[in-house]
Design an enzyme around this catalytic site. Structure first.
Site, PDB file in Angstrom:
ATOM      1  CE  LYS A   9      38.765  45.618  38.861  1.00 20.58           C
ATOM      2  NZ  LYS A   9      39.916  45.483  37.629  1.00 20.58           N
ATOM      3  CE  LYS A  55      32.822  40.405  38.996  1.00 16.77           C
ATOM      4  NZ  LYS A  55      33.813  40.899  37.737  1.00 16.77           N
ATOM      5  CE  LYS A  82      40.798  37.269  35.466  1.00 14.11           C
ATOM      6  NZ  LYS A  82      40.758  37.805  35.265  1.00 14.11           N
TER       7      LYS A  82
HETATM    8  P1  TYM Z   1      38.247  40.094  33.043  1.00  9.92           P
HETATM    9  O1  TYM Z   1      39.617  39.759  33.414  1.00  9.92           O
HETATM   10  O2  TYM Z   1      38.252  39.980  34.430  1.00  9.92           O
HETATM   11  O3  TYM Z   1      37.692  38.677  33.294  1.00  9.92           O
HETATM   12  C1  TYM Z   1      37.833  37.528  31.444  1.00  9.92           C
HETATM   13  C2  TYM Z   1      36.579  37.807  30.881  1.00  9.92           C
HETATM   14  O4  TYM Z   1      35.963  36.736  31.717  1.00  9.92           O
HETATM   15  C3  TYM Z   1      34.215  37.679  32.214  1.00  9.92           C
HETATM   16  N1  TYM Z   1      33.995  37.197  33.420  1.00  9.92           N
HETATM   17  C4  TYM Z   1      32.937  36.171  34.251  1.00  9.92           C
HETATM   18  N2  TYM Z   1      32.114  35.548  33.647  1.00  9.92           N
HETATM   19  C5  TYM Z   1      31.270  35.575  34.036  1.00  9.92           C
HETATM   20  N3  TYM Z   1      30.741  35.035  35.414  1.00  9.92           N
HETATM   21  C6  TYM Z   1      31.536  35.450  36.369  1.00  9.92           C
HETATM   22  N4  TYM Z   1      32.218  35.909  37.321  1.00  9.92           N
HETATM   23  C7  TYM Z   1      33.170  36.327  35.274  1.00  9.92           C
HETATM   24  N5  TYM Z   1      33.955  37.504  35.377  1.00  9.92           N
HETATM   25  C8  TYM Z   1      35.030  37.550  35.062  1.00  9.92           C
HETATM   26  C9  TYM Z   1      34.800  38.822  32.097  1.00  9.92           C
HETATM   27  O5  TYM Z   1      33.006  39.847  31.469  1.00  9.92           O
HETATM   28  C10 TYM Z   1      35.682  38.450  30.865  1.00  9.92           C
HETATM   29  O6  TYM Z   1      34.817  38.371  29.288  1.00  9.92           O
HETATM   30  N6  TYM Z   1      38.055  44.105  31.093  1.00  9.92           N
HETATM   31  C11 TYM Z   1      38.529  43.320  31.402  1.00  9.92           C
HETATM   32  C12 TYM Z   1      39.675  42.348  30.014  1.00  9.92           C
HETATM   33  C13 TYM Z   1      39.550  43.749  28.569  1.00  9.92           C
HETATM   34  C14 TYM Z   1      38.834  42.838  27.158  1.00  9.92           C
HETATM   35  C15 TYM Z   1      39.444  43.846  26.483  1.00  9.92           C
HETATM   36  C16 TYM Z   1      37.507  42.209  27.298  1.00  9.92           C
HETATM   37  C17 TYM Z   1      40.347  44.937  28.661  1.00  9.92           C
HETATM   38  N7  TYM Z   1      39.809  45.197  27.170  1.00  9.92           N
HETATM   39  C18 TYM Z   1      38.773  44.242  24.969  1.00  9.92           C
HETATM   40  C19 TYM Z   1      36.920  42.285  26.240  1.00  9.92           C
HETATM   41  C20 TYM Z   1      37.154  43.508  24.944  1.00  9.92           C
HETATM   42  C21 TYM Z   1      38.313  42.250  31.732  1.00  9.92           C
HETATM   43  O7  TYM Z   1      38.720  43.187  33.280  1.00  9.92           O
HETATM   44  O8  TYM Z   1      38.221  40.984  32.014  1.00  9.92           O
END
Ligand code: TYM
Length: 344
Positions: free
Chosen positions: A124, A211, A214
């Site tokens: 990022k 992957k 978003k």
């Molecule tokens: P975020 O918002 O990017 O994604 C949310 C969840 O979706 C999963 N994910 C995927 N799984 C499979 N294939 C994909 N292409 C894919 N893209 C996203 C992510 O692994 C995630 O589980 N840092 C985290 C948010 C966060 C969080 C937390 C998660 C903040 N605090 C505490 C768990 C516990 C994030 O960026 O998720």
């Protein structure tokens, strides 16, 4: 569903399930299959909290009015996907100040060198040189605080269902829990990552080496949860499969493998059943059936989403109630952490 997220170590019942999702970009099939479907199942079994992590979202440039809208969109989509506020606590991270407070305490233990090696930070920061900010650097520590706040007292591990891209962040959360407890006594328990064997990394449709994301620049890579059926059909039609004709789970063809993985997860069929169903039929048949299957899963989600959005008072009530519950549950651990370090 056969994609059981597996805990990375086995212990007794977790204190709680916690996971978060950022209100940036558009929620997509990767978020759904890698995370949300597991949340829906786990909420039936354990006390669970799911947070729309808006403090994480402001580490990247985002227009304030868009952020406000995205927070509601994501919360409504979680409900539409089956998160049930009678079973689970759904809340917006910034409504619970304990997250930022514990983050500060953990900051004072977090090694700078360790944060510099975080893959997501490097990616990022590389993409937004002019906006490389301390929040982006500190992102994983805030994530650790999110999780550790819900370990209860006496501490028990929090189970964290996430996609494969979050593994490194979970390792840091485990490490910070260990460091804190070594220095100040047992306040935290190491959290447990639950990463599914299948679907933890859904790939882009046109570029299956990256992957589905978003923030990705190519909308053709992403099936958004709010995409209408014709957009789904168009995107699946254009998805890369690779050479050949045979519909087989072949890792050396990442595009085809990705489409088949999505088919497997949405249909609930085994790989053998799917291969035999498509024997002699070719990629066009796979694509057309897959597009129909995705549409059949997304249409009821979209209908429920529009219902929730048409009742803003209901959504506001769910989030107010969720924030109250999260404030109550997190205050126990925050107070214990503050006492342990000599604050308050
Ligand atoms: P975020 O918002 O990017 O994604 C949310 C969840 O979706 C999963 N994910 C995927 N799984 C499979 N294939 C994909 N292409 C894919 N893209 C996203 C992510 O692994 C995630 O589980 N840092 C985290 C948010 C966060 C969080 C937390 C998660 C903040 N605090 C505490 C768990 C516990 C994030 O960026 O998720």
């Amino acid at each position: 569903m056969d994609a059981e997220p597996r805990a990375s170590s086995s212990v007794g019942a977790p204190a709680r399930v916690f996971s978060g999702i950022m209100p940036t970009g558009t929620l997509h099939l990767g978020n759904y299959l890698g995370a949300i479907v597991h949340w829906v199942r786990l909420q039936q079994v354990h006390p669970s909290l799911f947070s729309v992590v808006d403090l994480h979202a402001i580490t990247t440039p985002i227009d304030p009015s868009l952020l406000r809208e995205k927070i509601r969109e994501v919360a409504a989509l979680l409900l539409a996907c089956g998160i049930d506020p009678d079973l689970a606590t759904v809340f917006v991270q910034s409504d619970v100040p304990a997250h930022a407070e514990l983050c500060w305490i953990l900051n004072c233990l977090a090694p700078v060198g360790r944060l510099e090696r975080m893959v997501q930070f490097k990616e990022k920061a590389g993409q937004q040189r002019e906006n490389e900010n301390v929040g982006l650097f500190d992102y994983p520590v805030l994530q650790a605080a999110d999780i550790l706040l819900y370990c209860g007292q006496p501490p028990r591990p929090v189970l964290v269902p996430v996609g494969a891209d979050q593994r490194q962040h979970l390792e840091l959360a485990r490490d910070l829990a260990r460091r804190f407890d070594l220095r100040f006594g047992p306040v935290f328990a190491e959290p447990i990552a639950a990463v599914a064997e299948t679907g933890a990394r859904i790939m882009g449709l046109e570029n299956p080496l990256k992957k589905m994301s978003k923030s990705g620049s190519n909308p053709g890579d992403v099936i958004a949860l709010l995409d209408p059926p014709d957009a789904v059909r168009r995107k699946i039609k254009r998805a890369v499969t690779g050479p050949g004709r045979e519909v087989r789970f072949d890792q050396s063809q990442p595009g085809l493998f990705n489409l088949l993985t999505i088919y497997q997860l949405l249909s609930g069929q085994s790989r053998a059943e799917i291969e035999s169903h498509f024997a002699g039929k070719g990629y066009a048949a796979l694509k057309s059936e897959l597009a129909e299957l995705i549409g059949a899963v997304l249409t009821p989600i979209q209908d429920r989403y529009h219902d929730v959005r048409s009742n803003p008072d209901y959504l506001a009530e769910v989030l107010t109630d969720g924030a109250e519950r999260a404030r109550r549950e997190s205050s126990v651990v925050l107070e214990a952490a503050k006492r342990a370090v000599g604050l308050g």
